[in-house]
Motif scaffolding. Structure first.
Motif, PDB file in Angstrom:
ATOM      1  N   GLY A 151       0.874  -1.106  -0.276  1.00 42.28           N
ATOM      2  CA  GLY A 151       0.172  -0.873   0.112  1.00 42.28           C
ATOM      3  C   GLY A 151       0.678   0.931   0.431  1.00 42.28           C
ATOM      4  O   GLY A 151       0.784   2.373  -0.811  1.00 42.28           O
ATOM      5  N   LEU A 152       1.919   1.009   0.809  1.00 44.09           N
ATOM      6  CA  LEU A 152       2.558   2.429   0.793  1.00 44.09           C
ATOM      7  C   LEU A 152       3.606   2.637  -1.292  1.00 44.09           C
ATOM      8  O   LEU A 152       3.698   3.591  -1.013  1.00 44.09           O
ATOM      9  N   ILE A 153       3.656   1.482  -0.561  1.00 41.94           N
ATOM     10  CA  ILE A 153       4.708   1.215  -2.771  1.00 41.94           C
ATOM     11  C   ILE A 153       3.254   1.915  -4.393  1.00 41.94           C
ATOM     12  O   ILE A 153       3.496   2.857  -4.445  1.00 41.94           O
ATOM     13  N   ALA A 154       1.856   1.708  -3.186  1.00 38.28           N
ATOM     14  CA  ALA A 154       1.263   2.358  -3.932  1.00 38.28           C
ATOM     15  C   ALA A 154       1.108   3.907  -3.978  1.00 38.28           C
ATOM     16  O   ALA A 154       0.564   4.895  -4.726  1.00 38.28           O
ATOM     17  N   GLY A 155       0.695   3.965  -2.610  1.00 39.62           N
ATOM     18  CA  GLY A 155       1.021   6.041  -2.360  1.00 39.62           C
ATOM     19  C   GLY A 155       2.314   6.556  -2.784  1.00 39.62           C
ATOM     20  O   GLY A 155       2.191   7.866  -3.144  1.00 39.62           O
ATOM     21  N   ALA A 156       3.542   6.109  -3.055  1.00 32.44           N
ATOM     22  CA  ALA A 156       4.477   6.125  -3.845  1.00 32.44           C
ATOM     23  C   ALA A 156       4.363   6.842  -5.169  1.00 32.44           C
ATOM     24  O   ALA A 156       5.122   7.372  -5.416  1.00 32.44           O
ATOM     25  N   ALA A 157       3.432   5.477  -6.241  1.00 32.98           N
ATOM     26  CA  ALA A 157       3.550   5.818  -7.406  1.00 32.98           C
ATOM     27  C   ALA A 157       2.281   7.192  -7.905  1.00 32.98           C
ATOM     28  O   ALA A 157       2.600   7.973  -8.313  1.00 32.98           O
ATOM     29  N   ALA A 182      12.151   0.728   1.993  1.00 32.56           N
ATOM     30  CA  ALA A 182      13.162   2.174   2.358  1.00 32.56           C
ATOM     31  C   ALA A 182      13.026   2.260   0.523  1.00 32.56           C
ATOM     32  O   ALA A 182      13.025   3.631   0.512  1.00 32.56           O
ATOM     33  N   TYR A 183      12.768   1.051  -0.412  1.00 31.30           N
ATOM     34  CA  TYR A 183      12.604   1.636  -1.501  1.00 31.30           C
ATOM     35  C   TYR A 183      11.376   2.451  -2.528  1.00 31.30           C
ATOM     36  O   TYR A 183      11.027   3.842  -2.474  1.00 31.30           O
ATOM     37  N   ASP A 184      10.145   2.496  -1.183  1.00 31.87           N
ATOM     38  CA  ASP A 184       9.149   3.409  -1.379  1.00 31.87           C
ATOM     39  C   ASP A 184       9.273   4.532   0.012  1.00 31.87           C
ATOM     40  O   ASP A 184       9.205   5.869  -1.491  1.00 31.87           O
ATOM     41  N   THR A 213       9.388   7.989  -2.555  1.00 35.84           N
ATOM     42  CA  THR A 213       9.038   9.409  -2.130  1.00 35.84           C
ATOM     43  C   THR A 213       9.423  10.378  -2.503  1.00 35.84           C
ATOM     44  O   THR A 213       8.605  11.466  -2.282  1.00 35.84           O
ATOM     45  N   GLN A 214      10.381  10.331  -1.029  1.00 33.17           N
ATOM     46  CA  GLN A 214      10.715  11.138  -0.925  1.00 33.17           C
ATOM     47  C   GLN A 214      11.842  12.489  -1.683  1.00 33.17           C
ATOM     48  O   GLN A 214      12.449  13.261  -1.834  1.00 33.17           O
ATOM     49  N   GLU A 268       3.664   5.258   8.369  1.00 35.05           N
ATOM     50  CA  GLU A 268       5.179   5.044   8.344  1.00 35.05           C
ATOM     51  C   GLU A 268       5.912   4.764   9.614  1.00 35.05           C
ATOM     52  O   GLU A 268       6.489   3.171   9.829  1.00 35.05           O
ATOM     53  N   LEU A 269       5.102   5.036  10.553  1.00 37.30           N
ATOM     54  CA  LEU A 269       5.977   5.142  12.026  1.00 37.30           C
ATOM     55  C   LEU A 269       5.575   4.115  12.552  1.00 37.30           C
ATOM     56  O   LEU A 269       5.784   3.211  12.870  1.00 37.30           O
TER      57      LEU A 269
END
Length: 207
Positions: free
Chosen positions: A5-11, A77-79, A83-84, A191-192
């Motif tokens: 889900g976080l990777i989807a958020g990064a996309a 880590a990739y996400d 994102t950042q 993420e925290l």
């Protein structure tokens, strides 16, 4: 896996990044008069400081990707790195748009009224940033030890980032930047929580 889900958020963040500066220009051009922030404004200070803060998060995330084979840690880590890195590009792009310097003569966090706090000790310029000694230690670890130390460092880093982003939400005046800051708070708090779970699974805890 939990980081999907976080990777989807990064996309999604990448798509936002592609149009955010154009949107900010349109927003300003549509106003009755230009609202370009001053060099000592909260908008400029946040953009400068968070760009530096984000750069270290990207660096730490790529370090741990080389130090572990754990798929979940590598995925998170990739996400974070993607994102950042996207957000950093947006912040620096706004400084270019505003024709403001990317470096200030004032200490970091001055825009938050924290310029007098100790900064720069062993490379840790702002709250949550890892020291040079800690970065060297991370580079020397592998496997579970690297995972735990990275999660601890990144937990501190995110807490500092959330504090700064909330400061921008309160002080910044450019709408697009305030919205970006709100998004940072939401994503990094999520993420925290995830990193807390991952540390617990590894028999560890935040520092």
């Amino acid at each position: 896996m939990r980081h999907i889900g976080l990777i989807a958020g990064a996309a999604a963040a990448a798509l936002v990044a592609a149009g955010a500066i154009t949107y900010a220009v349109a927003e300003e051009e549509g106003a009755a008069a230009p609202r370009t922030p001053g060099t000592e404004s909260a908008d400029a200070g946040f953009a400068r400081d968070m760009a530096v803060h984000h750069q270290q998060a990207v660096e730490m995330s790529y370090i741990v990707r080389d130090r572990t084979k754990d798929a979940e840690v590598r995925g998170l880590a990739y996400d974070i790195a993607q994102t950042q890195a996207n957000q950093r590009g947006m912040l620096l792009g706004w400084l270019d748009l505003w024709e403001l310097p990317k470096v200030s003569s004032e200490p970091p966090m001055t825009w938050m009224g924290m310029g007098g706090s100790a900064a720069g000790k062993d490379g840790a310029l702002m709250p949550g940033m890892a020291t040079n000694t800690e970065l060297r230690r991370l580079q020397g670890l592998s496997g579970r030890e690297a995972e735990v130390f990275w999660l601890q460092l990144m937990t501190d880093h995110h807490k500092g980032g959330v504090h700064m982003a909330k400061g921008c939400v309160q002080r910044c005046t450019v709408g697009a930047e305030k919205r970006l800051a709100r998004g940072m708070v939401e994503s990094q708090e999520s993420e925290l929580r995830l990193m807390g779970e991952m540390l617990k699974e590894r028999g560890a805890a935040p520092r």
